[in-house]
Design a protein around this motif. Structure first.
Motif, PDB file in Angstrom:
ATOM      1  N   PRO A  59       0.812  -1.209   0.000  1.00 43.60           N
ATOM      2  CA  PRO A  59       0.000   0.000   0.000  1.00 43.60           C
ATOM      3  C   PRO A  59       0.855   1.273   0.000  1.00 43.60           C
ATOM      4  O   PRO A  59       1.964   1.269   0.519  1.00 43.60           O
ATOM      5  CB  PRO A  59      -0.774  -0.106   1.321  1.00 43.60           C
ATOM      6  N   ARG A 110       4.790  -4.260   2.356  1.00 44.31           N
ATOM      7  CA  ARG A 110       5.760  -3.274   1.867  1.00 44.31           C
ATOM      8  C   ARG A 110       5.071  -1.917   1.794  1.00 44.31           C
ATOM      9  O   ARG A 110       3.981  -1.812   1.236  1.00 44.31           O
ATOM     10  CB  ARG A 110       6.223  -3.689   0.472  1.00 44.31           C
ATOM     11  N   ARG A 170      -2.521  -8.128  -7.395  1.00 41.68           N
ATOM     12  CA  ARG A 170      -2.956  -6.741  -7.235  1.00 41.68           C
ATOM     13  C   ARG A 170      -4.129  -6.451  -8.146  1.00 41.68           C
ATOM     14  O   ARG A 170      -4.569  -7.306  -8.901  1.00 41.68           O
ATOM     15  CB  ARG A 170      -1.788  -5.786  -7.494  1.00 41.68           C
ATOM     16  N   HIS A 194      -3.523  -2.150 -12.416  1.00 41.39           N
ATOM     17  CA  HIS A 194      -2.071  -2.227 -12.614  1.00 41.39           C
ATOM     18  C   HIS A 194      -1.658  -3.059 -13.820  1.00 41.39           C
ATOM     19  O   HIS A 194      -0.466  -3.288 -14.022  1.00 41.39           O
ATOM     20  CB  HIS A 194      -1.408  -2.801 -11.354  1.00 41.39           C
TER      21      HIS A 194
HETATM   22  N1  GLU Z   1       1.665   1.104  -4.050  1.00 44.70           N
HETATM   23  C1  GLU Z   1       0.963   0.537  -5.159  1.00 44.70           C
HETATM   24  C2  GLU Z   1      -0.527   0.779  -4.967  1.00 44.70           C
HETATM   25  O1  GLU Z   1      -0.975   1.003  -3.866  1.00 44.70           O
HETATM   26  C3  GLU Z   1       1.269  -0.938  -5.211  1.00 44.70           C
HETATM   27  C4  GLU Z   1       0.799  -1.629  -6.420  1.00 44.70           C
HETATM   28  C5  GLU Z   1       1.430  -3.017  -6.506  1.00 44.70           C
HETATM   29  O2  GLU Z   1       0.913  -3.898  -5.833  1.00 44.70           O
HETATM   30  O3  GLU Z   1       2.438  -3.148  -7.165  1.00 44.70           O
HETATM   31  O4  GLU Z   1      -1.262   0.812  -5.918  1.00 44.70           O
END
Ligand code: GLU
Length: 431
Positions: free
Chosen positions: A7, A38, A200, A204
């Protein structure tokens, strides 16, 4: 197997990312693997330590404990190393365009019916031009140079997935402020920590195409990918800003963690959504092949329904610190509750002073009360007798009794309350 939940600490954990965290954790546990947390906090302006704390607290509350932890802001030196390597190998290149310039070019491309892909003008800069720009005080931002070839992977949910590198704009990975965007640090971390399965949201998918090329550019193993279809609100996209979807607001409303997890593990799959007792059960029953590729809908009423089911089965030991009632009382009322804390309201109605409204009718009803022992059939017995004696029925009959017994117009079922209040108190309240 290692999965990770990553996150950005720019808001509270909401239904959408809690689902990603849950599925990451379940996928890992199911395979006997590990789950990593992470914190993606390279955006220093928007990232806040209090959000990181809140996210951790909410994950723990959901029982989504992590086996290992990393914070990106502590790994900047490592990213710098990769940046230098990639500049040397020609995969990162400096650019000096301003936002306005890029925007004008983008509009021109669109008017000409061309895809708005970055035209790589900066790639044509000579070393002298780059140095002259820097000497003139301009700060470069860096883009990753996409290889113009097909990018293919077998997605855990979407199946065969294919992108053409030529259709993807070279992404900006370092801003003119020196800040890293999400793209490269995430890839470096996934490679360094040997993440095997990236789970995810579908938002993405195109990042995955880019990141696959980044893994390759680093000579790292490309992990497996699984993109969950998005979870939507009834009225559209769920966003952090909208509110009401936060895990902590659900918690404040008295929703149990397992109601949320039961919902999130199954929504968007071909399995029925059911209340499950714990994460182990959800893990055993989990099957990634059952996920649909179409968006799932967040339904707060469904969560409420699951919550009630879970509360009905909750043993006293698990809630005794949250309520001010004894075990016998809990066991007597739990199957009537929607939320655990409602037990306290029942307790007050049954055991504390209420402000009853009495009149001749309630006094007459008092004289018709059946003798003890009382159980859940007593109410009907009594009401039949009152009906016969007074000729009243419906609201005219029930409302005065409710007001006298509880002091309130609404509340739990009187047939369940009556034995809990007991004959002595009932008599007092009716008179
Ligand atoms: N920090 C990204 C988000 O919150 C992580 C995405 C991933 O899982 O790579 O969207």
């Amino acid at each position: 197997m290692l999965t990770r939940f990553a996150p950005s600490p720019t808001g509270y954990l909401h239904i959408g990312n809690a689902r990603t965290a849950l599925i990451c954790s379940i996928v890992a546990r199911k395979a006997g693997g590990k789950f990593m947390l992470r914190i993606d906090d390279t955006d220093l302006e928007r990232s806040k330590a209090e959000y990181e704390e809140a996210i951790k607290e909410d994950l723990k509350w959901l029982s989504l404990e992590w086996d290992s932890f990393a914070r990106q802001s502590e790994r900047l030196a490592r990213y710098e190393g990769v940046k230098q390597q990639m500049i040397a190998s020609g995969r990162l290149y400096p650019c000096f365009e301003t936002q306005e310039e890029l925007e004008i070019r983008r509009k021109m491309q669109l008017t000409r019916g061309l895809p708005p892909v970055y035209d790589r003008a900066a790639l044509k800069l000579t070393q002298e031009q780059i140095e002259a720009n820097i000497a003139a005080g301009k700060k470069p931002h860096y883009r990753f140079k996409m290889a113009h070839k097909d990018i293919i992977w077998d997605d855990g949910i979407r199946g065969h997935t294919k992108f053409n590198g030529a259709h993807i704009s070279d992404p900006i990975v370092i801003r003119e402020t020196g800040a890293y965007t999400y793209m490269l640090p995430s890839t470096v971390d996934d490679a360094d920590f040997k993440v095997t399965n990236v789970v995810r949201g579908e938002d993405h998918v195109s990042n995955t195409a880019t990141q696959i090329q980044m893994f390759e550019a680093m000579g790292a193993t490309v992990p497996n990918f699984m993109h969950l279809a998005l979870i939507k609100g009834k009225e559209g996209k769920i966003s952090k800003r909208e509110g009401g979807f936060d895990i902590r607001s659900l918690r404040a409303e008295g929703i149990e963690p397992m109601a949320i997890c039961s919902f999130l593990a199954r929504v968007g799959t071909s399995d029925a959504i059911e209340a499950r007792p714990d994460l182990n059960t959800l893990t055993q029953e989990f099957d990634a092949a059952k996920f649909s590729r179409s968006p799932a809908t967040y339904d707060p009423l469904e969560i409420e329904r699951l919550n009630a089911k879970i509360v009905h089965e909750m043993p006293y030991a698990t809630i005794k610190n949250r309520v001010q009632v004894d075990e016998a009382f809990w066991n007597a009322v739990r199957s009537n509750l929607n939320k655990v804390e409602e037990a306290n309201e029942w307790w007050k109605i049954c055991n504390e002073e209420v402000k009853p409204t009495v009149d001749d009718f309630t006094r007459q009803a008092a004289s018709l009360l059946p003798p003890e022992p009382w159980d859940s059939s007593t109410w009907n017995q009594w009401v039949e007798a009152v009906k016969a004696a007074t000729g009243r029925k419906g609201k005219e009959l029930f409302m005065p009794l409710r007001l006298a017994l509880t002091g309130m117009e609404h509340g739990p079922e009187l047939k369940d309350m009556l034995p809990l209040i007991g004959r002595e108190r009932v008599l007092k309240r009716l008179n």
